[in-house]
Design a protein around this motif. Sequence first.
Motif, mmCIF file in Angstrom:
data_model
loop_
_atom_site.group_PDB
_atom_site.id
_atom_site.type_symbol
_atom_site.label_atom_id
_atom_site.label_comp_id
_atom_site.label_asym_id
_atom_site.label_seq_id
_atom_site.Cartn_x
_atom_site.Cartn_y
_atom_site.Cartn_z
ATOM 1 N N SER A 19 0.839 -1.197 0.000
ATOM 2 C CA SER A 19 0.000 0.000 0.000
ATOM 3 C C SER A 19 0.880 1.256 0.000
ATOM 4 O O SER A 19 1.724 1.432 0.878
ATOM 5 N N THR A 74 0.086 4.335 0.556
ATOM 6 C CA THR A 74 -0.178 5.260 1.671
ATOM 7 C C THR A 74 0.530 4.770 2.933
ATOM 8 O O THR A 74 1.152 5.541 3.651
ATOM 9 N N LEU A 75 0.437 3.463 3.173
ATOM 10 C CA LEU A 75 1.112 2.925 4.362
ATOM 11 C C LEU A 75 2.626 3.050 4.201
ATOM 12 O O LEU A 75 3.339 3.347 5.160
ATOM 13 N N SER A 133 0.796 12.288 4.943
ATOM 14 C CA SER A 133 0.633 11.107 4.091
ATOM 15 C C SER A 133 -0.576 10.259 4.482
ATOM 16 O O SER A 133 -1.458 10.032 3.669
ATOM 17 N N LEU A 134 -0.643 9.815 5.713
ATOM 18 C CA LEU A 134 -1.672 8.833 6.062
ATOM 19 C C LEU A 134 -3.038 9.461 6.304
ATOM 20 O O LEU A 134 -3.125 10.498 6.969
ATOM 21 N N GLY A 135 -4.052 8.799 5.812
ATOM 22 C CA GLY A 135 -5.416 9.231 6.085
ATOM 23 C C GLY A 135 -5.875 8.648 7.401
ATOM 24 O O GLY A 135 -6.573 7.636 7.440
ATOM 25 N N LYS A 186 -10.999 -2.203 5.028
ATOM 26 C CA LYS A 186 -10.134 -2.793 3.992
ATOM 27 C C LYS A 186 -10.366 -4.301 3.919
ATOM 28 O O LYS A 186 -10.478 -4.880 2.834
ATOM 29 N N TRP A 232 -9.197 5.029 -4.310
ATOM 30 C CA TRP A 232 -8.396 4.765 -3.112
ATOM 31 C C TRP A 232 -7.395 3.657 -3.441
ATOM 32 O O TRP A 232 -7.734 2.627 -4.019
ATOM 33 N N VAL A 233 -6.178 3.901 -3.036
ATOM 34 C CA VAL A 233 -4.995 3.139 -3.420
ATOM 35 C C VAL A 233 -5.166 1.608 -3.415
ATOM 36 O O VAL A 233 -4.628 0.921 -4.269
ATOM 37 N N ASN A 236 -11.918 9.152 -1.343
ATOM 38 C CA ASN A 236 -10.486 9.233 -1.055
ATOM 39 C C ASN A 236 -9.806 8.859 -2.372
ATOM 40 O O ASN A 236 -10.017 7.742 -2.845
ATOM 41 N N TYR A 245 -16.422 7.460 4.606
ATOM 42 C CA TYR A 245 -16.321 8.880 5.014
ATOM 43 C C TYR A 245 -17.692 9.538 5.121
ATOM 44 O O TYR A 245 -17.792 10.764 5.103
ATOM 45 N N LYS A 260 -12.535 6.257 10.558
ATOM 46 C CA LYS A 260 -12.455 7.687 10.260
ATOM 47 C C LYS A 260 -13.376 8.501 11.166
ATOM 48 O O LYS A 260 -12.932 9.439 11.807
ATOM 49 N N TYR A 310 -8.892 14.937 2.702
ATOM 50 C CA TYR A 310 -7.761 15.010 1.778
ATOM 51 C C TYR A 310 -7.910 16.201 0.846
ATOM 52 O O TYR A 310 -9.026 16.522 0.424
ATOM 53 N N ARG A 316 -1.602 13.924 -3.090
ATOM 54 C CA ARG A 316 -2.635 13.951 -2.056
ATOM 55 C C ARG A 316 -2.048 14.392 -0.737
ATOM 56 O O ARG A 316 -0.986 13.929 -0.328
HETATM 57 N N1 GLU Z 1 -7.018 4.937 4.062
HETATM 58 C C1 GLU Z 1 -5.936 5.678 4.619
HETATM 59 C C2 GLU Z 1 -5.210 6.404 3.511
HETATM 60 O O1 GLU Z 1 -5.652 6.399 2.400
HETATM 61 C C3 GLU Z 1 -5.056 4.830 5.490
HETATM 62 C C4 GLU Z 1 -3.965 4.045 4.844
HETATM 63 C C5 GLU Z 1 -4.420 2.771 4.208
HETATM 64 O O2 GLU Z 1 -5.258 2.080 4.785
HETATM 65 O O3 GLU Z 1 -3.899 2.467 3.136
HETATM 66 O O4 GLU Z 1 -4.216 7.015 3.770
#
Ligand code: GLU
Length: 399
Positions: free
Chosen positions: A14, A16-17, A37-39, A101, A125-126, A175, A207, A239, A325, A374
């Motif tokens: 991921s 984002t992680l 960076s992180l949501g 997730k 979303w990623v 996202n 969200y 969230k 974001y 982002r």
């Molecule tokens: N959903 C959040 C983000 O987009 C947390 C990270 C993730 O779960 O990938 O940053």
Amino acid sequence: MIRISAWAAAIKPSATLAAGALARQLKAAGINVYDFSLGEPDFNTPEHICAAAAAAARQGQTHYTPTSGTAEVKNAICTWYQRFHGYAIEPGQVIVSNGAKHSIHNALAATVGPGDEVIIPTPYWVSYSDLVQMTGARAVLVETRPETGFKLTPEQLRAALSPRTRLLMLNSPCNPTGTVYTRAELEKLVDTLLEHSDAAILSDEIYEQLIYGSAQPTCVATLRPELRERTITVSGASKSYAMTGWRMGWAIAPPAVVQAMDAIQSQETSCPSSISQAALVAALTGPQDCVVQMRDEFAARRELTCRLLRQIPGIRLHEPQGAFYAFFDVSSYFGRRFGQDTVTDSVSFCKALLMQAHVNLVPGIAFGAEGYVRMSFATSRSVIETGLARLAEWLQTGV
Ligand code: GLU
Ligand code: PMP
């Protein structure tokens, strides 16, 4: 040497992680990183939710629960949907998992596989495309543009549908773009789907409680009576209730889909955490003023973020209506040299920005949208102010 399977080798970590982990590494080395960076809400979980979890642990709720969640948590979810969306559901339509997730993963694993197509509007979303890929199905990416508010149009959907389409993934609020579809826009999309295809919808509404200004949340499954049988609604506590670490997500789906997800989950993780489920019951049934307070603070940060970004030359901002974001176009800086680095795309932009100015953003390409970056504004106003001042200063160094 242990061989890595082809399946695992094809999965990207991921983004984002990974961006969050990189910032943590730099922080551990003593560098002051402005990390966007992180949501993940910077708030801690509200006290009454923590208290309920502690009480559950002390009272012996320390055992396996039913695979799909306790009766209490499923009832709490049913009551919440009735109250928040006027959506009447039964516990047999609910399955709780280890974060949204995980809910999305299980929903995809239960419904699609090789030969199937899943339509995903970009930017997305990623994790969506990798989670689809993990099932063997094909992700059909449909590009949405800032000119249409990053919204999929019925015409685009119609053109992307094929006899192999099994699912359309929707995410409003979105996202990374913060786009919130209106009810009327969603009605047009679902009518197009119902008219031209027997595909289902996976609607990620995580969200739904983080919406600003006049935008309204919509539960897609409630738009047309037929959609009860055709929609998998996904949401979670991460969230809205600042509960990312508790890993609580859920799906609402027709009972046959819930049963398939239950079978998968029974082999994967047995059940979600008993303590976290008790916390989720407190979150959904307890006082909701904590959600309002956090949303008000996110709204103020959104105003601040948008105001500051609009002052930076060369940045084109799509104003978010929901989530936390800011997604903005930085492509006018591509081709410039910053110090030793030439920035050519969103990855090289974010890397140079982090290494030189210690500001951490996520490259748009991770969301299927090159040219953009982002920024999560789920962080304090002072970090936003200083971080964006640093971004503005750094951009001026580009030649
Ligand atoms: N959903 C959040 C983000 O987009 C947390 C990270 C993730 O779960 O990938 O940053
Ligand atoms: N969907 C979207 C759109 C998200 O941004 C996230 C963020 N993590 C998730 C699902 C998953 O959240 P979680 O697994 O923490 O419930």
